[in-house]
Scaffold this motif. Structure first.
Motif, PDB file in Angstrom:
ATOM      1  N   MET A  17     -38.418  55.541  62.483  1.00 28.05           N
ATOM      2  CA  MET A  17     -38.165  56.200  61.201  1.00 28.05           C
ATOM      3  C   MET A  17     -38.414  55.206  60.064  1.00 28.05           C
ATOM      4  O   MET A  17     -37.913  54.083  60.082  1.00 28.05           O
ATOM      5  CB  MET A  17     -36.716  56.706  61.145  1.00 28.05           C
ATOM      6  N   SER A  18     -39.216  55.621  59.077  1.00 31.06           N
ATOM      7  CA  SER A  18     -39.504  54.762  57.940  1.00 31.06           C
ATOM      8  C   SER A  18     -38.270  54.623  57.060  1.00 31.06           C
ATOM      9  O   SER A  18     -37.351  55.438  57.110  1.00 31.06           O
ATOM     10  CB  SER A  18     -40.658  55.342  57.120  1.00 31.06           C
ATOM     11  N   MET A  19     -38.268  53.599  56.204  1.00 31.26           N
ATOM     12  CA  MET A  19     -37.158  53.394  55.277  1.00 31.26           C
ATOM     13  C   MET A  19     -37.035  54.583  54.325  1.00 31.26           C
ATOM     14  O   MET A  19     -35.922  55.036  54.011  1.00 31.26           O
ATOM     15  CB  MET A  19     -37.363  52.097  54.489  1.00 31.26           C
ATOM     16  N   LYS A  20     -38.177  55.111  53.862  1.00 27.89           N
ATOM     17  CA  LYS A  20     -38.134  56.261  52.952  1.00 27.89           C
ATOM     18  C   LYS A  20     -37.500  57.463  53.640  1.00 27.89           C
ATOM     19  O   LYS A  20     -36.638  58.143  53.070  1.00 27.89           O
ATOM     20  CB  LYS A  20     -39.547  56.619  52.482  1.00 27.89           C
ATOM     21  N   HIS A  21     -37.900  57.741  54.863  1.00 27.84           N
ATOM     22  CA  HIS A  21     -37.333  58.873  55.601  1.00 27.84           C
ATOM     23  C   HIS A  21     -35.839  58.671  55.814  1.00 27.84           C
ATOM     24  O   HIS A  21     -35.046  59.625  55.711  1.00 27.84           O
ATOM     25  CB  HIS A  21     -38.063  59.044  56.934  1.00 27.84           C
ATOM     26  N   PHE A  22     -35.443  57.450  56.105  1.00 30.06           N
ATOM     27  CA  PHE A  22     -34.022  57.160  56.308  1.00 30.06           C
ATOM     28  C   PHE A  22     -33.229  57.449  55.034  1.00 30.06           C
ATOM     29  O   PHE A  22     -32.178  58.077  55.070  1.00 30.06           O
ATOM     30  CB  PHE A  22     -33.856  55.691  56.722  1.00 30.06           C
ATOM     31  N   LEU A  23     -33.738  56.993  53.883  1.00 26.54           N
ATOM     32  CA  LEU A  23     -33.044  57.237  52.618  1.00 26.54           C
ATOM     33  C   LEU A  23     -32.998  58.722  52.275  1.00 26.54           C
ATOM     34  O   LEU A  23     -31.977  59.242  51.829  1.00 26.54           O
ATOM     35  CB  LEU A  23     -33.739  56.465  51.488  1.00 26.54           C
ATOM     36  N   TYR A  24     -34.124  59.409  52.489  1.00 22.32           N
ATOM     37  CA  TYR A  24     -34.208  60.821  52.115  1.00 22.32           C
ATOM     38  C   TYR A  24     -33.271  61.684  52.947  1.00 22.32           C
ATOM     39  O   TYR A  24     -32.839  62.751  52.504  1.00 22.32           O
ATOM     40  CB  TYR A  24     -35.645  61.330  52.285  1.00 22.32           C
ATOM     41  N   THR A  25     -32.965  61.249  54.143  1.00 19.41           N
ATOM     42  CA  THR A  25     -32.105  62.046  55.017  1.00 19.41           C
ATOM     43  C   THR A  25     -30.639  61.616  54.947  1.00 19.41           C
ATOM     44  O   THR A  25     -29.806  62.164  55.656  1.00 19.41           O
ATOM     45  CB  THR A  25     -32.598  61.978  56.472  1.00 19.41           C
ATOM     46  N   HIS A  26     -30.322  60.640  54.099  1.00 20.36           N
ATOM     47  CA  HIS A  26     -28.937  60.200  53.887  1.00 20.36           C
ATOM     48  C   HIS A  26     -28.672  60.208  52.387  1.00 20.36           C
ATOM     49  O   HIS A  26     -28.902  59.209  51.690  1.00 20.36           O
ATOM     50  CB  HIS A  26     -28.710  58.803  54.475  1.00 20.36           C
ATOM     51  N   ARG A  27     -28.201  61.338  51.890  1.00 24.60           N
ATOM     52  CA  ARG A  27     -28.076  61.536  50.452  1.00 24.60           C
ATOM     53  C   ARG A  27     -27.246  60.448  49.752  1.00 24.60           C
ATOM     54  O   ARG A  27     -27.664  59.943  48.701  1.00 24.60           O
ATOM     55  CB  ARG A  27     -27.490  62.925  50.161  1.00 24.60           C
ATOM     56  N   PRO A  28     -26.067  60.043  50.248  1.00 25.66           N
ATOM     57  CA  PRO A  28     -25.298  59.000  49.530  1.00 25.66           C
ATOM     58  C   PRO A  28     -26.087  57.708  49.348  1.00 25.66           C
ATOM     59  O   PRO A  28     -26.035  57.086  48.273  1.00 25.66           O
ATOM     60  CB  PRO A  28     -24.066  58.799  50.412  1.00 25.66           C
ATOM     61  N   LEU A  29     -26.816  57.311  50.399  1.00 24.65           N
ATOM     62  CA  LEU A  29     -27.630  56.106  50.273  1.00 24.65           C
ATOM     63  C   LEU A  29     -28.762  56.313  49.266  1.00 24.65           C
ATOM     64  O   LEU A  29     -29.105  55.404  48.500  1.00 24.65           O
ATOM     65  CB  LEU A  29     -28.205  55.717  51.636  1.00 24.65           C
ATOM     66  N   CYS A  30     -29.323  57.503  49.271  1.00 30.56           N
ATOM     67  CA  CYS A  30     -30.411  57.806  48.344  1.00 30.56           C
ATOM     68  C   CYS A  30     -29.918  57.768  46.896  1.00 30.56           C
ATOM     69  O   CYS A  30     -30.593  57.238  46.008  1.00 30.56           O
ATOM     70  CB  CYS A  30     -31.006  59.177  48.666  1.00 30.56           C
ATOM     71  N   VAL A  31     -28.735  58.317  46.664  1.00 29.27           N
ATOM     72  CA  VAL A  31     -28.153  58.294  45.319  1.00 29.27           C
ATOM     73  C   VAL A  31     -27.937  56.852  44.869  1.00 29.27           C
ATOM     74  O   VAL A  31     -28.260  56.480  43.729  1.00 29.27           O
ATOM     75  CB  VAL A  31     -26.827  59.080  45.283  1.00 29.27           C
ATOM     76  N   ALA A  32     -27.397  56.026  45.764  1.00 27.73           N
ATOM     77  CA  ALA A  32     -27.171  54.622  45.423  1.00 27.73           C
ATOM     78  C   ALA A  32     -28.487  53.907  45.123  1.00 27.73           C
ATOM     79  O   ALA A  32     -28.596  53.145  44.148  1.00 27.73           O
ATOM     80  CB  ALA A  32     -26.429  53.927  46.565  1.00 27.73           C
ATOM     81  N   TYR A  33     -29.493  54.156  45.945  1.00 31.16           N
ATOM     82  CA  TYR A  33     -30.804  53.527  45.741  1.00 31.16           C
ATOM     83  C   TYR A  33     -31.415  53.940  44.411  1.00 31.16           C
ATOM     84  O   TYR A  33     -31.917  53.099  43.646  1.00 31.16           O
ATOM     85  CB  TYR A  33     -31.735  53.896  46.898  1.00 31.16           C
ATOM     86  N   GLU A  34     -31.384  55.248  44.109  1.00 32.29           N
ATOM     87  CA  GLU A  34     -31.980  55.727  42.868  1.00 32.29           C
ATOM     88  C   GLU A  34     -31.218  55.200  41.652  1.00 32.29           C
ATOM     89  O   GLU A  34     -31.820  54.928  40.603  1.00 32.29           O
ATOM     90  CB  GLU A  34     -32.026  57.252  42.851  1.00 32.29           C
ATOM     91  N   THR A  35     -29.905  55.064  41.771  1.00 31.14           N
ATOM     92  CA  THR A  35     -29.115  54.500  40.665  1.00 31.14           C
ATOM     93  C   THR A  35     -29.516  53.049  40.405  1.00 31.14           C
ATOM     94  O   THR A  35     -29.710  52.639  39.248  1.00 31.14           O
ATOM     95  CB  THR A  35     -27.616  54.583  40.992  1.00 31.14           C
ATOM     96  N   LEU A  36     -29.651  52.257  41.475  1.00 33.34           N
ATOM     97  CA  LEU A  36     -30.058  50.864  41.314  1.00 33.34           C
ATOM     98  C   LEU A  36     -31.481  50.763  40.754  1.00 33.34           C
ATOM     99  O   LEU A  36     -31.760  49.899  39.910  1.00 33.34           O
ATOM    100  CB  LEU A  36     -29.976  50.146  42.663  1.00 33.34           C
ATOM    101  N   ARG A  37     -32.350  51.646  41.211  1.00 37.54           N
ATOM    102  CA  ARG A  37     -33.733  51.642  40.721  1.00 37.54           C
ATOM    103  C   ARG A  37     -33.772  51.938  39.215  1.00 37.54           C
ATOM    104  O   ARG A  37     -34.484  51.289  38.443  1.00 37.54           O
ATOM    105  CB  ARG A  37     -34.554  52.667  41.505  1.00 37.54           C
ATOM    106  N   TRP A  38     -32.974  52.927  38.785  1.00 40.08           N
ATOM    107  CA  TRP A  38     -32.925  53.285  37.368  1.00 40.08           C
ATOM    108  C   TRP A  38     -32.319  52.140  36.533  1.00 40.08           C
ATOM    109  O   TRP A  38     -32.808  51.838  35.445  1.00 40.08           O
ATOM    110  CB  TRP A  38     -32.099  54.557  37.183  1.00 40.08           C
ATOM    111  N   LEU A  39     -31.267  51.514  37.049  1.00 38.27           N
ATOM    112  CA  LEU A  39     -30.653  50.395  36.325  1.00 38.27           C
ATOM    113  C   LEU A  39     -31.648  49.243  36.167  1.00 38.27           C
ATOM    114  O   LEU A  39     -31.734  48.617  35.097  1.00 38.27           O
ATOM    115  CB  LEU A  39     -29.399  49.919  37.057  1.00 38.27           C
TER     116      LEU A  39
END
Length: 400
Positions: A1-23
Motif C-alpha cells: 500500500m502506497s503512503m497516499k493510499h494509506f493516508l486516504y483510507t485513514h481520515r484522522p491521519l489525512c486531516v492531520a497531514y493536510e493541516t500540516l501541509r497548509w500550515l
C-alpha cells in the motif's frame, strides 16, 4: 500500500497531514512557487499577453501540487497555446457523479467551440465512490465534444474532493496533452455551479444559467422503444405522467413512503413512472424502470420522447434529476430533504423547491415552505415529506 493510499483510507491521519501541509504553505511558504501561465491558484485568470517564465517540460502539462482546502484553480488555454505550440490537446479528468457531469455540459460545449482545433480526451474514474460514478464515461461517449473516453483507477480523498487521486490517468495521457481536472467551486458565495465552471475555464460567464446539454441518438434503442410502446398504452387517457426519483446516492437516502405516494398520485388520475424502487408493482398505472436494462441516457431519452405526447412532470429529491429535469425542460417539484445552504448552486428555474428552511439565495416565489406537520424526521439531518402533502403541493403548483 502506497503512503497516499494509506493516508486516504485513514481520515484522522489525512486531516492531520493536510493541516500540516497548509500550515507549511501559509507560514513557511512551502509550495508557493510560480505556476505555468495556463493555470493559477485562487485568482481568476486575467486576459492578456502570456510570457512563460518556467521551463516547458513534462511537469508543465499538469498541475504542480495538490490543492489546499477551499482552494481553487483557474485555467487559461489561450495562454498555453500562446507560449507552447506543442500543445496537442486537452485531457479532461472527471471524478464526479452523473448530476455533477450534467452541470459541466454547457461549459464543455462552449470550450469546444473556442478550441475546435484541439482534440478533447476524457478520463473518468472507473469506480463508484462518494465522489465518482463511472457511468459518467457512458455519457461522455455521447458528447460530441470528445474524441475519446478512457477510464482510470482512482481513489477519493476523504477531506478535499478536488484532490482525488488521478495518478493513473496521468500515466495514460499522451505527450503534449494538458492534464486538466474538471473543477468547480461550490459554496454559499458561489452564485451557481455552472457559472463557477465557466469562470474556472476562463469562458465568458452567461448572465442566465444555461440548462444541461443532453445528446440522444437519432433512433431510440430497442429497450427505449419497448418501454415507450408499453407506457403509451398504459398512460393513455391519464391526466399526465409523473416521474419520480426519490433516492439520492450523495445523501444515502431512499424515500420510505413510495407505495402510499404512488397510490395517491394514480388515484388523482396520473400515470406514475419511477427509477426509485418500492412502489406498488401491481398498480396498472405505475411502472418502475429497470435501471439494469436502461442506461441513464436511455432513461432521459425515454422521457424526452414521452414529453412529446404527454404532460410530463417530475417529483425528485435533490439529486441527478434536478439537473436532468432542467436539461429536459420538465417542471419539477423538488424535495429538499435536508438543509443545504449551498443549494442555490444546483437550482434551475424549472424547480419548485419544497423546504423546511427558506434559502436567502433562492427566489422566494420558487420555495414552498413546508410546515412542521408536513414531514417527519428521517434522522438528525434528513426529513421525509408526507405523501398527502406532496400530492397537495403538486396539485397546487402544477395543475392548471
Amino acid at each position: 500500500m502506497s503512503m497516499k493510499h494509506f493516508l486516504y483510507t485513514h481520515r484522522p491521519l489525512c486531516v492531520a497531514y493536510e493541516t500540516l501541509r497548509w500550515l507549511g504553505h501559509t507560514y513557511l511558504g512551502i509550495g508557493r512557487g510560480r505556476t505555468p501561465v495556463w493555470y493559477q491558484f485562487d485568482r481568476p485568470q486575467v486576459p492578456g499577453t502570456a510570457q512563460e517564465k518556467l521551463p516547458i517540460n513534462a511537469g508543465w502539462y499538469r498541475i504542480s501540487r495538490p490543492l489546499y482546502r477551499h482552494e481553487h484553480v483557474y485555467y487559461d488555454f489561450e495562454k498555453a497555446l500562446a507560449v507552447n505550440p506543442q500543445v496537442k490537446g486537452l485531457a479532461l479528468i472527471f471524478f464526479m457523479g452523473i448530476g455533477d457531469y450534467l452541470y459541466t455540459t454547457p461549459m464543455l460545449e462552449e470550450l469546444k467551440k473556442k478550441y475546435p482545433q484541439l482534440p478533447f480526451y476524457a478520463y473518468v474514474g472507473a469506480q463508484f465512490d462518494r465522489n465518482n460514478s463511472p457511468l459518467v464515461g457512458k455519457l461522455l461517449q455521447t458528447n460530441p465534444a470528445f474524441e475519446k473516453v478512457f477510464y482510470f483507477n482512482g481513489l477519493r480523498h476523504p477531506l478535499i474532493w478536488k484532490n482525488y487521486d488521478y495518478e493513473d490517468a496521468l500515466r495514460q495521457i499522451p505527450d503534449g496533452f494538458l492534464a486538466v481536472p474538471v473543477y468547480y467551486d461550490y459554496g454559499v458565495r458561489v452564485p451557481h455551479r455552472v457559472k463557477s465552471l465557466f469562470e474556472t475555464f476562463s469562458l465568458p460567464v452567461p448572465q442566465t444559467v444555461p440548462a444541461p446539454k443532453m445528446y440522444f441518438p437519432k433512433e431510440p434503442s430497442a429497450v427505449v422503444q419497448e418501454y415507450l410502446a408499453d407506457i403509451r398504452v398504459k398512460a393513455a387517457g391519464k391526466k399526465g405522467i409523473i416521474f419520480l426519483q426519490l433516492d439520492s446516492r450523495g445523501s444515502s437516502y431512499v424515500y420510505p413512503h413510495m407505495t402510499q405516494l404512488v397510490e395517491m398520485l394514480t388515484g388523482e388520475g396520473y400515470f406514475v413512472l419511477s427509477v426509485t424502487k418500492g412502489g406498488p408493482l401491481l398498480n396498472a398505472a405505475y411502472v418502475e424502470l429497470d435501471i439494469k436494462r436502461l442506461a441513464i441516457n436511455e432513461t432521459w431519452h425515454l422521457l424526452s420522447l414521452l414529453k412529446e405526447k404527454f404532460a410530463l412532470h417530475v417529483i425528485a429529491v435533490n439529486s441527478v434529476f434536478w439537473a436532468a429535469s432542467a436539461g429536459l425542460g420538465l417542471p419539477n417539484l423538488g424535495l429538499q430533504h435536508w438543509i443545504d445552504k449551498k443549494v442555490h448552486n444546483l437550482w434551475y428555474p424549472n424547480i419548485e423547491v419544497v423546504t423546511d428552511y427558506l434559502y436567502p439565495h433562492l427566489p422566494r416565489e420558487k420555495q414552498i415552505l413546508a410546515p412542521a406537520e408536513s414531514y417527519s424526521r428521517h434522522n438528525k439531518k434528513i426529513i421525509d415529506y408526507k405523501p398527502d402533502w406532496i400530492v397537495k403541493w403538486f396539485k397546487e403548483h402544477f395543475e392548471k
